[in-house]
Design an enzyme around this catalytic site. Sequence first.
Site, PDB file in Angstrom:
ATOM      1  N   LYS A 191       0.879  -1.272  -0.009  1.00 29.90           N
ATOM      2  CA  LYS A 191      -0.120   0.087   0.081  1.00 29.90           C
ATOM      3  C   LYS A 191       0.812   1.321  -0.095  1.00 29.90           C
ATOM      4  O   LYS A 191       0.672   2.153  -0.776  1.00 29.90           O
ATOM      5  CB  LYS A 191      -0.832  -0.052   1.092  1.00 29.90           C
ATOM      6  CG  LYS A 191      -2.322  -0.896   1.143  1.00 29.90           C
ATOM      7  CD  LYS A 191      -3.068  -0.817   2.162  1.00 29.90           C
ATOM      8  CE  LYS A 191      -4.213  -1.664   1.984  1.00 29.90           C
ATOM      9  NZ  LYS A 191      -5.341  -1.549   3.146  1.00 29.90           N
ATOM     10  N   ASP A 197     -10.240   2.580   1.630  1.00 35.14           N
ATOM     11  CA  ASP A 197     -10.591   2.037   3.010  1.00 35.14           C
ATOM     12  C   ASP A 197     -11.292   2.906   3.940  1.00 35.14           C
ATOM     13  O   ASP A 197     -12.159   2.304   4.457  1.00 35.14           O
ATOM     14  CB  ASP A 197      -9.078   1.722   3.663  1.00 35.14           C
ATOM     15  CG  ASP A 197      -8.523   0.296   3.193  1.00 35.14           C
ATOM     16  OD1 ASP A 197      -8.885  -0.401   2.828  1.00 35.14           O
ATOM     17  OD2 ASP A 197      -6.957   0.462   3.149  1.00 35.14           O
TER      18      ASP A 197
END
Length: 280
Positions: A65, A101
Amino acid sequence: MRKLCVIGDPIAHSKSPVIQNAMLRAAGLEGEYTACRVAGTDTAGWLERAKREVYDGFNATMPHKENLVSLMDWLSEDARRLGAVNTVCIREGKACGYNTDGAGFLQALREADMDPTGKTVLVLGAGGAAKAVVAKLAQAGAADIAVANRTLSRAQQVCRVDGQAVAHPADFAPETLCRLARDCGLVVNCTSLGMTGTQGNFADLSFLEQLSPGAGVFDLIYSPPCTPLLQRAQQLGLNTANGLGMLVWQAVFALEQFTQTKLDGAAMAAAARKALEESL
Ligand code: NAP
């Protein structure tokens, strides 16, 4: 035929193929979503292969990420603020990085009737997930956010978003949690305590007894579906939710970016939940 996947290492445990393939089918969209094991040292190499092999996009989990941020041609505001990319769309050879997210977390909170606006919130944990949670809680107008973590320096880092203090850090001692839980409207567990396959659990859950009667307890963990934290909160009559909603909604928002289509989120989430239940 859309070509999509999730990358990570390890990746065998990922639920993303089940969720995304169920949503593609439910939306009547052609596409195949697979899982690819890609080592953390190979993020840049993977991106080049993904472009060559004409992937439309991919999701990324640990340990990619953060690595992806500097490799993107374009970054969404959330990805830039969080310094983490979980969704990459490849459009005309250019890589566009998103982070869904935080938006997935917020949607799941609202779905569970735990809107954080104006609330005093206690966040437990200060890892990658807490970073997205704290930034979104602040953006959504939480009145006060405390971040309690075993390692105080990590809590201090998570409390700063874009160089600005949006929350205050605290230690993880039971008495600190009790003090912070008083007058608190929402507790969000971002630690891995209670998660299947990990060691450790909350040594003391008495802080839950300090919460106001209408308070919510949101646990990012979805396996097991009901952690000891949620069990105790339920015994106390508090509103509770596990992390399944967040998992599902971040995937809905990722698929919207992959397909550049506004999807029926509720129908997508229902299809994903059904497929997940069938896969367990
Ligand atoms: P991470 O970066 O490894 O952070 C783990 C956190 O747990 C840290 O704050 C760590 O504290 C704390 N912790 C671990 N063991 C502990 C112990 N024995 N006592 C006290 N604190 C402890 O992990 P993450 O990526 O943020 O993920 C955190 C949790 O969220 C995981 O359970 C993950 O599955 C879940 N998650 C769910 C979703 C979803 O979609 N529902 C999405 C992302 C993550 P230290 O800083 O002191 O080590």
